[in-house]
Design an enzyme around this catalytic site. Structure first.
Site, PDB file in Angstrom:
ATOM      1  N   GLY A 128      28.407   4.426  62.666  1.00  0.00           N
ATOM      2  CA  GLY A 128      28.148   5.622  63.236  1.00  0.00           C
ATOM      3  C   GLY A 128      28.236   5.597  64.884  1.00  0.00           C
ATOM      4  O   GLY A 128      27.622   6.483  65.619  1.00  0.00           O
ATOM      5  N   THR A 157      34.897  -9.022  64.570  1.00  0.00           N
ATOM      6  CA  THR A 157      35.584 -10.167  64.270  1.00  0.00           C
ATOM      7  C   THR A 157      34.948 -11.539  64.383  1.00  0.00           C
ATOM      8  O   THR A 157      33.697 -11.439  64.958  1.00  0.00           O
ATOM      9  CB  THR A 157      36.521 -10.131  65.650  1.00  0.00           C
ATOM     10  OG1 THR A 157      37.114  -8.965  65.920  1.00  0.00           O
ATOM     11  CG2 THR A 157      37.461 -11.294  65.820  1.00  0.00           C
ATOM     12  N   GLU A 365      37.266  -2.960  73.418  1.00  0.00           N
ATOM     13  CA  GLU A 365      36.667  -3.126  74.568  1.00  0.00           C
ATOM     14  C   GLU A 365      36.418  -1.606  75.422  1.00  0.00           C
ATOM     15  O   GLU A 365      36.638  -1.583  76.750  1.00  0.00           O
ATOM     16  CB  GLU A 365      37.196  -3.935  75.618  1.00  0.00           C
ATOM     17  CG  GLU A 365      37.490  -5.376  74.903  1.00  0.00           C
ATOM     18  CD  GLU A 365      36.014  -6.064  74.895  1.00  0.00           C
ATOM     19  OE1 GLU A 365      35.208  -5.487  75.076  1.00  0.00           O
ATOM     20  OE2 GLU A 365      35.968  -7.356  74.397  1.00  0.00           O
TER      21      GLU A 365
END
Length: 387
Positions: A128, A157, A365
């Site tokens: 969320g 990752t 990013e």
């Protein structure tokens, strides 16, 4: 103005290209489609020192300048963007630890992270809370000299291969504004209650895993609080995103360049009506557009990287580079597919992988809509000027 790389940077680029041509290109399509983890490629990158590109030399790292740092991600992504992701999250985490960790934390982790003996990533996103990191719900409650961590992270990752993860948590959920109560904890992934629950299926960005994590009463010593002071986690995480955006911009340039290379090669080889399709104006216009946009993205990316090496803040410049380069990667991969015609849709050709990998660059990013607001704030605030 000097728009060329130094001799050292050119030699480094040649070494990177040799690695990509030898270890990555020959297996990228087969391993990507089979879901095979690139163990041998990881070993080759370890041998070249690429897990230590943001780690200071005193801890055994390469501590690359930002232009060379960006070169790593462009060249690796030209071969297989997912492999660049393995290095990206790891080196972002190393940078954050190197700049914000205590001396003890640096000594404990950086020498082993720099060699790739230990691996890392970064635990920010939650089901969320993505762009709005202040909305995270993972908490760390004090219990004597420890924290008890409860919550979930997603899209992480390197999660299955990490030995330590900086994880953004709320150490004081009652504080307003919320980021004043947020901290980063260096969580040992061998801790009881830490669970990698599943790998998330993805359109592209394969070769590295993206996982969902559960923290079920994970006990973390207070010594694992990054920097030793609560309430600085958001600033510590965001400080790394500037170089993270150079990473994404570099990867985007790599995808765009690979798309252009594939389009040019195919256009020279493919014949229609007795002539190479490169002779037809419609194809020439596409090649010109891809090449021009790719070179513009490259110049903007290395402009931002060079400014980072001057020690100045580059939130606006890195935002511009990430925004423009990622949009260029999407356009270049699509136009390259169009040059290939029906073959561009085939899994036997690399271009369909570029097309699937490119969209993530506009999200990672910080989404490109967020990048536009970052750029605008830098312009209005005066930290970024044009002309």
């Amino acid at each position: 103005m000097d728009f060329t790389f130094s001799d050292e940077q050119l030699a480094f680029r040649d070494a990177l290209r040799s690695l990509v041509d030898r270890e990555i290109r020959p297996v990228a399509n087969e391993w990507e489609h089979s879901g095979r983890y690139p163990t041998e490629i990881v070993a080759a990158m370890r041998e070249m020192g690429l897990f230590g590109i943001t780690t200071p030399e005193e801890y055994g790292g390469l501590d690359l300048d930002k232009v060379s740092f960006t070169l790593v991600f462009e060249e690796i992504a030209r071969g297989w963007m997912g492999i660049a992701g393995i290095l990206g999250s790891h080196n972002l985490s190393c940078w954050i630890i190197a700049h914000h960790g205590t001396d003890e934390q640096k000594e404990q982790w950086l020498p082993r992270l720099a060699t790739g003996e230990c691996r890392t990533g970064i635990g920010l996103t939650e089901p969320g809370a993505g762009t709005d990191l202040q909305g995270i719900r993972t908490t760390a409650t004090r219990d004597g000299d420890d924290y008890i961590v409860r919550g979930t992270k997603t899209w992480i990752t390197n999660a299955r291969h990490a030995d330590v993860l900086p994880v953004l948590v709320k150490t004081d959920p009652t504080t307003s504004p919320a980021h004043h109560g947020m901290s980063l904890l260096l969580i040992d992934t061998a801790s009881d209650g830490f669970e990698v629950s599943r790998d998330l299926g993805k359109l592209g960005y394969k070769g590295t895993e993206s996982c969902e994590l559960f923290f079920d009463d994970v006990r973390v010593p207070r010594s694992a609080l990054l920097g030793g002071v609560e309430g600085r986690g958001m600033q510590q995480a965001l400080s790394g995103l500037e170089i993270g955006r150079l990473n994404i911009a570099g990867r985007s340039v790599g995808i765009a360049q690979a798309s252009y290379d594939a389009a040019l090669k195919y256009a020279k080889e493919r014949e229609a009506f007795g002539r190479p399709i490169a002779d037809f104006q419609a194809i020439q216009l596409k090649l010109a557009d891809i090449a021009t946009q790719t070179q513009a993205a490259r110049l903007m990316t290395y402009w931002a990287a060079a400014k980072a090496d001057s020690g100045e803040r580059i939130d606006g410049e890195a935002g511009m580079a990430k925004y423009f380069a990622s949009e260029t990667a999407i356009t270049a991969s699509l136009e390259s597919m169009r040059v290939h015609g029906g073959y561009g849709y085939s899994t036997e050709f690399d271009v369909e992988r570029y097309y699937r990998d490119a969209p993530l660059m506009s999200i990672g990013e910080g989404t490109n809509d967020i990048m536009r607001t970052v750029i605008a704030k830098a312009l209005v605030g005066g930290s970024l000027s044009i002309g």
